[in-house]
Scaffold this motif. Sequence first.
Motif, PDB file in Angstrom:
ATOM      1  N   TRP A 193       0.820  -1.216   0.000  1.00  0.00           N
ATOM      2  CA  TRP A 193       0.000   0.000   0.000  1.00  0.00           C
ATOM      3  C   TRP A 193       0.854   1.267   0.000  1.00  0.00           C
ATOM      4  O   TRP A 193       0.580   2.217  -0.730  1.00  0.00           O
ATOM      5  CB  TRP A 193      -0.913  -0.013   1.218  1.00  0.00           C
ATOM      6  N   TYR A 194       1.897   1.267   0.809  1.00  0.00           N
ATOM      7  CA  TYR A 194       2.671   2.489   1.000  1.00  0.00           C
ATOM      8  C   TYR A 194       3.926   2.574   0.136  1.00  0.00           C
ATOM      9  O   TYR A 194       4.446   3.664  -0.080  1.00  0.00           O
ATOM     10  CB  TYR A 194       3.086   2.628   2.467  1.00  0.00           C
ATOM     11  N   ALA A 195       4.447   1.440  -0.362  1.00  0.00           N
ATOM     12  CA  ALA A 195       5.737   1.482  -1.058  1.00  0.00           C
ATOM     13  C   ALA A 195       5.737   0.773  -2.404  1.00  0.00           C
ATOM     14  O   ALA A 195       6.756   0.843  -3.109  1.00  0.00           O
ATOM     15  CB  ALA A 195       6.829   0.906  -0.174  1.00  0.00           C
ATOM     16  N   GLY A 196       4.709   0.051  -2.780  1.00  0.00           N
ATOM     17  CA  GLY A 196       4.655  -0.535  -4.106  1.00  0.00           C
ATOM     18  C   GLY A 196       5.143  -1.972  -4.174  1.00  0.00           C
ATOM     19  O   GLY A 196       5.376  -2.640  -3.150  1.00  0.00           O
ATOM     20  N   SER A 197       5.324  -2.456  -5.408  1.00  0.00           N
ATOM     21  CA  SER A 197       5.613  -3.870  -5.639  1.00  0.00           C
ATOM     22  C   SER A 197       7.001  -4.285  -5.161  1.00  0.00           C
ATOM     23  O   SER A 197       7.189  -5.414  -4.708  1.00  0.00           O
ATOM     24  CB  SER A 197       5.471  -4.192  -7.128  1.00  0.00           C
TER      25      SER A 197
END
Length: 387
Positions: A193-197
């Motif tokens: 959610w906050y930093a990506g894949s």
Amino acid sequence: MSSYPEPRGGHPGSRASDPSDAPAPYAGPRSPAAGFPDGAPRPGGIWGAAPPDPSWLQGPGTAAENREAVPEPAWAAPTAATSTSQAEWEVTAAETTRRGPGKRRAGRDGKPVPAKQSGRAGRNLPAAIAVGVGLILAVLVSMVVWKPAFLGIIGLAVSVGIWEMVRALKVTGARPPLVPLIGGGLLMTGLAWYAGSDALELGLAATLLAALVWRFSEHKAGFRRDLVAAALVAVYVPFLLSFGVLLVKPDDGVSRVLCTLLAVVLSDTGGYAAGVFFGKHPMAPTISPKKSWEGFAGSVTAAAVGSSLLLYFMLDIPFGWGLLFGAVISVSAVVGDLAESMLKRDIGIKDMSNLLPGHGGVMDRLDSILFAVPAAYLLLSLIAPPG
């Protein structure tokens, strides 16, 4: 000295005046014709044999004469009801204890209890539809009203799914650690959610490391088996499901998630209807006997046609790409369904739990979505990159 004459027949514990009149020892179990089939309790009481000869209570006379004067006990008199042969007795007992075909147990009011209703595909279709619609509405409301609430729903699904998987794998003897898996699963969803894949992959590595350390500190046998089971749970549940968080992050994320979920529902519904009415050729009889190639064709057709319309009106994607998207999602959903069916058949269980009526457990509902969400994320990233 007693004035009573000594009984000539003798009695247990005394010396008989005429040895020939002594009662004969018990010759073994009575025959079925006497009313006592093999296995039934026999009289004898504390003597451990036939009751003692009562002739010594009858006064003077020979034992034979006294025995003739004593009436035969009720338990020894053969009657028409007790003169049945062994085979007839067993058949009669079986008939009285077993209900025949079509007979139902009577309820308290004397009326037969109705049998549990289920669809031709083996589940309660109204309950399954109601639960499915309720889950979709909960996801939709969370995304529309407040997006972070969707993250909470994903976290709840991850936690319950991990618990169901750990509980199911215990049947095989594996003991994957529950606490680090749930903690790592929530970490993965938060990082996505906050930093990506990229951060999602780091969350998976951290979860596996935490499970390794936790299991190593317990100093129990089966370390490799439990670590492999923990890796299966970590990848299968939180890692795959976290792609749903990545799917909802763009500005049009609500439409992306909704199109994906509706494509899975169309695939499931189309396959169910086609399998019920046209299913004749089993697709994977050793894994999921109820799935047929006709049902698979119905899944792909329904998902492709429906997704072409959904993507065109909701994401402005051409019909051709929509058809491809629906077909890919349908294949991914069917593969995910078969994968969990194979896992459950290998473990030896029918459902992961019974939390959701008509579906079983949370994992029984997520089986198709787990493979469909990563496929949808990757495919939409190619045909409709987020701005």
